[in-house]
Design a protein around this motif. Structure first.
Motif, mmCIF file in Angstrom:
data_model
loop_
_atom_site.group_PDB
_atom_site.id
_atom_site.type_symbol
_atom_site.label_atom_id
_atom_site.label_comp_id
_atom_site.label_asym_id
_atom_site.label_seq_id
_atom_site.Cartn_x
_atom_site.Cartn_y
_atom_site.Cartn_z
ATOM 1 N N UNK A 19 9.460 37.020 -67.402
ATOM 2 C CA UNK A 19 8.661 36.929 -66.174
ATOM 3 C C UNK A 19 8.374 35.470 -65.837
ATOM 4 N N UNK A 20 8.014 34.694 -66.836
ATOM 5 C CA UNK A 20 7.722 33.275 -66.594
ATOM 6 C C UNK A 20 8.961 32.535 -66.088
ATOM 7 N N UNK A 21 10.132 32.984 -66.510
ATOM 8 C CA UNK A 21 11.378 32.333 -66.100
ATOM 9 C C UNK A 21 11.941 32.876 -64.783
ATOM 10 N N UNK A 22 11.154 33.704 -64.090
ATOM 11 C CA UNK A 22 11.556 34.140 -62.759
ATOM 12 C C UNK A 22 12.229 35.484 -62.682
ATOM 13 N N UNK A 23 12.212 36.235 -63.773
ATOM 14 C CA UNK A 23 12.847 37.549 -63.798
ATOM 15 C C UNK A 23 12.113 38.513 -62.867
ATOM 16 N N UNK A 24 12.847 39.310 -62.124
ATOM 17 C CA UNK A 24 12.295 40.377 -61.276
ATOM 18 C C UNK A 24 11.525 39.862 -60.058
ATOM 19 N N UNK A 25 11.741 38.639 -59.644
ATOM 20 C CA UNK A 25 10.981 38.094 -58.517
ATOM 21 C C UNK A 25 11.150 38.931 -57.254
ATOM 22 N N UNK A 26 12.394 39.303 -56.943
ATOM 23 C CA UNK A 26 12.649 40.073 -55.719
ATOM 24 C C UNK A 26 11.949 41.424 -55.777
ATOM 25 N N UNK A 27 11.943 42.041 -56.945
ATOM 26 C CA UNK A 27 11.310 43.348 -57.086
ATOM 27 C C UNK A 27 9.789 43.241 -56.990
ATOM 28 N N UNK A 28 9.223 42.186 -57.560
ATOM 29 C CA UNK A 28 7.775 41.992 -57.441
ATOM 30 C C UNK A 28 7.385 41.783 -55.978
ATOM 31 N N UNK A 29 8.197 41.033 -55.243
ATOM 32 C CA UNK A 29 7.923 40.831 -53.816
ATOM 33 C C UNK A 29 7.973 42.161 -53.062
ATOM 34 N N UNK A 30 8.951 42.995 -53.395
ATOM 35 C CA UNK A 30 9.073 44.298 -52.736
ATOM 36 C C UNK A 30 7.860 45.173 -53.045
ATOM 37 N N UNK A 31 7.405 45.140 -54.278
ATOM 38 C CA UNK A 31 6.239 45.937 -54.671
ATOM 39 C C UNK A 31 5.000 45.484 -53.904
ATOM 40 N N UNK A 32 4.817 44.181 -53.770
ATOM 41 C CA UNK A 32 3.661 43.679 -53.011
ATOM 42 C C UNK A 32 3.758 44.078 -51.541
ATOM 43 N N UNK A 33 4.964 44.042 -51.001
ATOM 44 C CA UNK A 33 5.145 44.417 -49.596
ATOM 45 C C UNK A 33 4.764 45.876 -49.374
ATOM 46 N N UNK A 34 5.088 46.730 -50.325
ATOM 47 C CA UNK A 34 4.734 48.146 -50.221
ATOM 48 C C UNK A 34 3.224 48.331 -50.402
ATOM 49 N N UNK A 35 2.672 47.666 -51.414
ATOM 50 C CA UNK A 35 1.267 47.882 -51.775
ATOM 51 C C UNK A 35 0.293 47.300 -50.762
ATOM 52 N N UNK A 36 0.604 46.121 -50.245
ATOM 53 C CA UNK A 36 -0.356 45.424 -49.384
ATOM 54 C C UNK A 36 0.099 45.308 -47.931
ATOM 55 N N UNK A 37 1.412 45.378 -47.706
ATOM 56 C CA UNK A 37 1.915 45.204 -46.351
ATOM 57 C C UNK A 37 2.266 46.496 -45.651
ATOM 58 N N UNK A 38 2.170 47.616 -46.362
ATOM 59 C CA UNK A 38 2.485 48.894 -45.750
ATOM 60 C C UNK A 38 3.945 49.064 -45.398
ATOM 61 N N UNK A 39 4.827 48.308 -46.053
ATOM 62 C CA UNK A 39 6.255 48.389 -45.756
ATOM 63 C C UNK A 39 6.803 49.718 -46.268
ATOM 64 N N UNK A 40 7.541 50.415 -45.410
ATOM 65 C CA UNK A 40 8.112 51.713 -45.767
ATOM 66 C C UNK A 40 9.502 51.498 -46.353
ATOM 67 N N UNK A 41 9.580 51.469 -47.667
ATOM 68 C CA UNK A 41 10.852 51.239 -48.339
ATOM 69 C C UNK A 41 10.801 51.878 -49.720
ATOM 70 N N UNK A 42 11.971 52.075 -50.300
ATOM 71 C CA UNK A 42 12.041 52.627 -51.644
ATOM 72 C C UNK A 42 11.554 51.588 -52.652
ATOM 73 N N UNK A 43 10.689 52.012 -53.542
ATOM 74 C CA UNK A 43 10.196 51.094 -54.568
ATOM 75 C C UNK A 43 11.308 50.806 -55.567
ATOM 76 N N UNK A 44 11.424 49.563 -56.021
ATOM 77 C CA UNK A 44 12.480 49.225 -56.982
ATOM 78 C C UNK A 44 12.242 49.891 -58.330
ATOM 79 N N UNK A 82 14.643 49.139 -60.931
ATOM 80 C CA UNK A 82 15.320 48.276 -61.892
ATOM 81 C C UNK A 82 15.373 46.874 -61.304
ATOM 82 N N UNK A 83 15.278 45.877 -62.153
ATOM 83 C CA UNK A 83 15.339 44.495 -61.688
ATOM 84 C C UNK A 83 16.783 44.125 -61.376
#
Length: 435
Positions: free
Chosen positions: A404-429, A431-432
């Motif tokens: 995580x510290x080395x940047x693993x799963x960054x895109x997936x974490x961004x997607x999760x935040x978009x779903x949780x806080x931005x109300x984005x309608x998309x499939x949750x990831x 797998x990284x």
């Protein structure tokens, strides 16, 4: 005039071509040999029009040069990185017993009082109590008066409760959660002499007049999922239950990131979320949480994450009675407790955050307006901990933190935040992408 002459020759040729095609396609006309076609006289030469003249090729406009990053922006970014590194080093070296170099008696009454604002019960044995315990430790280590604690603050009355706390002669106020932080801008302006600190949680923006500690919930809950997955491998089973409040944004983030971590261990593992609160931020509903636990038990729960405040310890007790592996929800000291048993800890302890930054506050190294984000893989205050790990479990969990510290799963974490806080309608990831 050459272009003009050629134009008309071509035009006439085209006309004859069309006529020939027309005649060839008409059988009756082909049989009538008496038919005569008269050729129209060629038109007289005309002066060329503006449209006929060749237009000079327009000069290409020079391409706009890419503007380099403003020197001020680059310098600001470098300064921010250097400041964060300096705070990280100071936290590693600091201790709550370090002698204050600043006079924290901000109201000049000859004593220092730390006020604590908690959104839940001060004795929940979990997230809320962690900050209260730290405030008591910090006050004792610094020789201050015992802290004044106001607990069970609901968001709807946060402004009133915080103002009442400020009016009690406190010099410092530590706000324990972002859910009760909305009144801060007005209160900071009203009580500018008080030193304001807030453990405001995931993604909270920098705020003038308030020293902030934050963290990244997606990072934390991913490694919580990895730790839970390792325990499921050890104890058997494939389903964890997260028993929470009311489907708030940070709960959605927790569920999705935990699922991502579980599936990093075994794609068949999963987590089921169950809300128990009667209203937003009701993390203390023991009756609702108990009912949810029993339903989950009947459904085949293999591990439980009581993501709760006042209802946390009652569910830990139930988990112990039924032999269900259980994790803490924030508190980092659970592995050493003997009154109840936890198998792992989800680390986002508000008390640990306070113990880390208060030596910097009293030395002047961390001031109002500063913000420090505790990061998984760099700061031991955040992440996950298995209480009695095997060497293999420790190695795998340590690697998850480092990833995580080395940047693993960054895109997936961004997607999760978009779903949780931005109300984005998309499939949750699940797998990284860089797995």
């Amino acid at each position: 005039m050459k272009r003009h002459t050629i134009f008309w020759i071509a035009a006439v040729t085209a006309v004859f071509g069309l006529l020939a095609a027309s005649c060839g396609g008409d059988d009756d006309a082909a049989d009538d040999t008496s038919a005569v076609t008269e050729t129209a006289p060629a038109p007289e030469d005309e002066a060329p029009t503006a449209a006929d003249e060749e237009e000079p090729m327009a000069e290409e406009e020079p391409m706009a040069e890419e503007e380099p990053m403003a020197e001020e922006e680059a310098m600001a970014e470098e300064e921010a990185m250097a400041e964060e590194e300096a705070i990280t080093e100071a936290i590693e070296e600091g201790d709550i017993a370090d002698i204050a170099t600043l006079d924290m008696d901000t109201n000049g009454d000859g004593k220092v009082i730390l006020g604590v604002a908690a959104a839940g019960p001060r004795d929940d044995g979990a997230y809320y109590q962690a900050l209260v315990d730290a405030a008591e430790d910090i006050s004792a280590a610094q020789g201050w008066e015992p802290p004044i604690v106001v607990d069970n603050i609901e968001p709807a009355v946060a402004a009133t409760e915080l103002e009442n706390l400020a009016a009690q002669g406190v010099d410092i106020i530590a706000v324990g959660a972002g859910e009760i932080s909305d009144p801060l801008p007005d209160l900071v302006a009203q009580y500018p002499d008080i030193f304001w600190y807030c453990n405001c949680g995931t993604g909270f923006p920098q705020m003038d007049g308030v020293a902030l500690s934050t963290n990244d919930g997606a990072e934390i809950e991913y490694v919580v999922g990895v730790a839970a997955g390792l325990l499921l491998q050890e104890h058997g089973g494939d389903t964890a239950y997260m028993i929470g409040c009311c489907d708030l944004g940070f709960e959605v983030e927790t569920e999705l990131a935990m699922r991502l971590g579980l599936k990093a261990v075994d794609p068949s593992f999963d987590v089921v979320y169950t809300p128990t609160g009667n209203f937003p931020f009701d993390f203390d509903n023991v009756a609702g949480a108990t009912e949810a636990f029993n339903v989950a038990l009947d459904a085949g729960m293999d591990l439980v994450y009581p993501y709760l405040g006042g209802a946390h310890e009652p569910l830990v007790q139930l988990a112990n009675e039924h032999g269900i592996p259980v994790t803490s929800a924030g508190a980092s000291d659970v592995c050493s407790r003997t009154d109840l048993h936890w198998d792992m800890a989800a680390l986002f302890d508000g008390g640990d955050f306070a113990r880390a930054v208060f030596p910097l506050i009293v030395s002047g190294a961390f001031v109002e307006g500063d913000i420090y984000k505790f990061a998984v893989g760099r700061d031991p205050e955040v992440g996950a901990l298995i209480c009695d790990p095997t060497p293999e479990q420790k190695e795998q969990l340590d690697q998850a933190h480092a990833d995580v510290w080395n940047g693993y799963c960054l895109a997936e974490f961004d997607a999760i935040r978009a779903i949780a806080y931005g109300g984005v309608d998309m499939e949750a990831p699940l797998v990284c992408s860089d797995a």
